[in-house]
Design a protein around this motif. Structure first.
Motif, PDB file in Angstrom:
ATOM      1  N   UNK A 400       0.880  -1.035   0.525  1.00  0.00           N
ATOM      2  CA  UNK A 400       0.095  -0.140  -0.238  1.00  0.00           C
ATOM      3  C   UNK A 400       0.496   1.393   0.198  1.00  0.00           C
ATOM      4  N   UNK A 401       0.862   2.075  -0.551  1.00  0.00           N
ATOM      5  CA  UNK A 401       1.731   3.672  -1.170  1.00  0.00           C
ATOM      6  C   UNK A 401       2.721   3.163  -1.715  1.00  0.00           C
ATOM      7  N   UNK A 402       2.660   2.433  -2.491  1.00  0.00           N
ATOM      8  CA  UNK A 402       3.519   2.391  -3.172  1.00  0.00           C
ATOM      9  C   UNK A 402       3.936   3.194  -4.134  1.00  0.00           C
ATOM     10  N   UNK A 403       4.873   3.704  -5.057  1.00  0.00           N
ATOM     11  CA  UNK A 403       5.041   3.953  -6.090  1.00  0.00           C
ATOM     12  C   UNK A 403       5.050   2.845  -7.321  1.00  0.00           C
ATOM     13  N   UNK A 404       4.294   3.339  -8.207  1.00  0.00           N
ATOM     14  CA  UNK A 404       4.501   2.291  -8.893  1.00  0.00           C
ATOM     15  C   UNK A 404       3.923   2.827 -10.688  1.00  0.00           C
ATOM     16  N   UNK A 405       5.403   2.799 -11.136  1.00  0.00           N
ATOM     17  CA  UNK A 405       5.219   2.674 -13.169  1.00  0.00           C
ATOM     18  C   UNK A 405       4.632   0.858 -13.877  1.00  0.00           C
ATOM     19  N   UNK A 406       4.201   1.145 -14.382  1.00  0.00           N
ATOM     20  CA  UNK A 406       3.889  -0.052 -15.687  1.00  0.00           C
ATOM     21  C   UNK A 406       4.210   0.556 -16.854  1.00  0.00           C
ATOM     22  N   UNK A 407       5.462   0.119 -17.670  1.00  0.00           N
ATOM     23  CA  UNK A 407       6.036   0.442 -19.023  1.00  0.00           C
ATOM     24  C   UNK A 407       6.312  -1.046 -19.663  1.00  0.00           C
ATOM     25  N   UNK A 408       6.623  -0.689 -21.242  1.00  0.00           N
ATOM     26  CA  UNK A 408       6.446  -1.803 -21.920  1.00  0.00           C
ATOM     27  C   UNK A 408       7.832  -1.634 -21.841  1.00  0.00           C
ATOM     28  N   UNK A 409       8.472  -3.357 -21.695  1.00  0.00           N
ATOM     29  CA  UNK A 409      10.633  -3.660 -21.145  1.00  0.00           C
ATOM     30  C   UNK A 409      11.582  -3.160 -22.006  1.00  0.00           C
ATOM     31  N   UNK A 410      12.418  -2.513 -21.546  1.00  0.00           N
ATOM     32  CA  UNK A 410      13.574  -1.827 -22.286  1.00  0.00           C
ATOM     33  C   UNK A 410      14.845  -2.641 -22.916  1.00  0.00           C
ATOM     34  N   UNK A 411      15.227  -2.442 -23.931  1.00  0.00           N
ATOM     35  CA  UNK A 411      16.869  -3.312 -23.934  1.00  0.00           C
ATOM     36  C   UNK A 411      17.689  -3.077 -23.043  1.00  0.00           C
ATOM     37  N   UNK A 412      17.988  -3.717 -22.346  1.00  0.00           N
ATOM     38  CA  UNK A 412      19.276  -3.273 -20.976  1.00  0.00           C
ATOM     39  C   UNK A 412      18.176  -3.744 -19.363  1.00  0.00           C
ATOM     40  N   UNK A 413      17.153  -4.063 -20.290  1.00  0.00           N
ATOM     41  CA  UNK A 413      16.252  -3.680 -18.546  1.00  0.00           C
ATOM     42  C   UNK A 413      16.371  -5.636 -18.148  1.00  0.00           C
ATOM     43  N   UNK A 414      17.326  -5.399 -16.150  1.00  0.00           N
ATOM     44  CA  UNK A 414      17.473  -5.868 -16.029  1.00  0.00           C
ATOM     45  C   UNK A 414      16.422  -6.140 -14.313  1.00  0.00           C
TER      46      UNK A 414
END
Length: 483
Positions: A400-414
């Motif tokens: 609860x209360x967490x800041x969340x980002x939703x996006x498509x993955x990018x090259x270099x994502x780990x």
């Protein structure tokens, strides 16, 4: 829309002809082909047309957009529908191809007569000038489909038995197989009530009723293939082999029946078609359990369901891909259609995508854990009322209360996981789990703060505190949205 009237007064004067304002005696013209009051078998033209309409409309509850060009056959459709089935008419659609004064005059005639009958009219002029039969046909059908979608209706056309015969012969000349030889009688969402009626029979009714129409000068021209088939080839073939016309129509009927049988087989095979009609999923075993010849029959029928017409080259490529395509692989066919092989909850499947059917790359979403986006590109997030199984990688618990980002993955994502605490590239997970290449660019990832926490359906990272029993977690499930 204005209320249609079943029996509006019609002009008693004869017709307008071929782009001029000259009047001719239509009754006299009709009598040259036979009596305007009854057919050779004693059935009045009006009775035949009314019966044809009743049969065509009996099993179709949908409203209709009437495609009316201003010619004899289509004006017969306009007046017959207004008289015997006015409540089924959503609109009258007429298209001016922009080819000259005749095209504009014909569209004006249709609009004026439809309004006299109290019907809604949609008239449009082409913005580009086509230079072939195919270009004119494509522009006209794009217009008709757009109007039909707007009215949530089916298209009704005035194609006759003569049109069917000419189309069968033209396709035979081009080497069409059984699918093509079904021609206008093939299963379709388009309603064609006059397909069992000849042009002569329609002309007799129009003459008897004194209905207005314009005769397209192209009908008597041999400039294009249909005109040459109509005026030169068919008369010569019938003279050389009496009964040729009936024999070709019988071929079309057998081909149409065969297509209906193939469609019935596919309907019973567990196909999944997206609601936009841009994607189709078929179980791989349906194609693997038949012969190469059987696959050559099924693939064109499958692709047709997403609006893709396979040529011979595309059919051969699809047949080879049926057994040679590995998971995650895909082929692109003429026109941009794609067939890919992947795995879902039912096992191995083939997915057919029409051009433009893939989802565009979605934007990046920022927000709180209390309300993830309901839809994100071709995916959706659904809040759960209970904890899922710990092994369910399609679900996650967010604090609860967490800041969340939703996006498509990018090259270099780990992503850091228990098995790779130093981090491992997302692309390796997608590859190892055989996610199709076409789907990888739109695959979502979820970050908590700045760290990658979840690849839906793939794995959860160390940043995801999805441990059972934590009351402060909000649980979500991510699901692929099939269009």
């Amino acid at each position: 829309m204005p209320t249609p009237v079943p029996a509006a007064p019609v002009p008693t004067a004869p017709v307008l002809v071929a782009g001029s304002n000259d009047r001719v005696d239509l009754a006299a013209a009709g009598s040259a082909a036979g009596s305007a009051d009854e057919l050779a078998d004693g059935v009045a033209p009006g009775e035949l047309l009314r019966a044809s309409l009743e049969v065509a409309l009996a099993a179709l509850p949908d409203p209709l957009v009437l495609a009316v060009s201003g010619g004899c056959d289509s004006m017969a459709l306009l007046y017959a529908m207004a008289r015997w089935a006015p409540g089924r008419i959503a609109a009258v659609a007429t298209f001016d191809h922009g080819t000259g004064a005749f095209a504009t005059e014909a569209a004006s005639l249709v609009a004026a007569q439809a309004r006299k009958l109290g019907l809604t009219v949609v008239r449009e002029r082409s913005r580009t000038l086509g230079h072939s039969e195919a270009a004119w046909r494509d522009a006209r059908w794009q217009f008709l489909r757009r109007i039909a979608r707007g009215f949530q209706a089916r298209i009704a056309t005035a194609h006759t038995r003569d049109d069917q015969l000419e189309t069968i012969v033209m396709r035979a000349l081009r080497g069409s197989g059984a699918r093509g030889l079904a021609a206008l009688a093939a299963p379709s969402s388009v309603v064609r009530p006059w397909l069992g009626v000849s042009r002569t029979e329609l002309a007799r009714w129009v003459a008897g009723e004194g209905l207005p129409f314009l005769d397209d000068p192209m009908n008597s021209s041999s400039r294009y293939l249909r005109g040459r088939v109509r005026h030169q080839l068919l008369p010569a073939l019938e003279a050389a082999s009496p009964g040729f016309r009936d024999a070709m129509l019988a071929v079309g009927e057998r081909a149409a029946a065969w297509r209906r049988d193939v469609d019935a087989l596919l309907d019973a095979s567990g196909l999944t078609l997206s609601h936009r009609g841009t994607r189709l999923i078929v179980l791989a075993r349906l194609l693997e359990q038949t012969t190469p010849d059987g696959r050559a029959v099924l693939w064109p029928a499958l692709c047709a369901r997403v609006g893709v017409t396979l040529d011979a080259h595309g059919t051969r490529a699809a047949v080879r891909f049926s057994t040679n395509g590995r998971l995650g692989a895909h082929i692109t066919l003429a026109g941009g259609a794609t067939i890919l092989r992947r795995r879902d909850g039912r096992g191995d499947v083939f997915e057919v995508r029409c051009p433009g059917g893939s989802d565009a790359t979605p934007p990046c979403w920022h927000g709180g854990a209390e309300a993830l986006p309901a839809r994100f590109g071709g995916w959706r997030f659904r809040r759960l009322g209970v904890e899922p199984l710990a092994s369910d990688t399609w679900s996650i618990g967010l604090p609860e209360g967490a800041a969340v980002v939703v996006r498509t993955w990018k090259r270099g994502d780990r992503i850091r996981t228990a098995g790779a605490p130093a981090g491992r590239r997302v692309t390796r997970y997608l590859s190892e789990l055989q996610v199709p290449v076409l789907d990888r660019s739109s695959w979502p990832v979820v970050l908590i703060g700045d760290e990658l926490a979840w690849i839906p359906g793939i794995c959860r990272g160390l940043a995801a505190p999805s441990r059972p029993g934590r009351p402060d977690l909000i649980w979500y499930r991510c699901e692929r949205e099939f269009d």
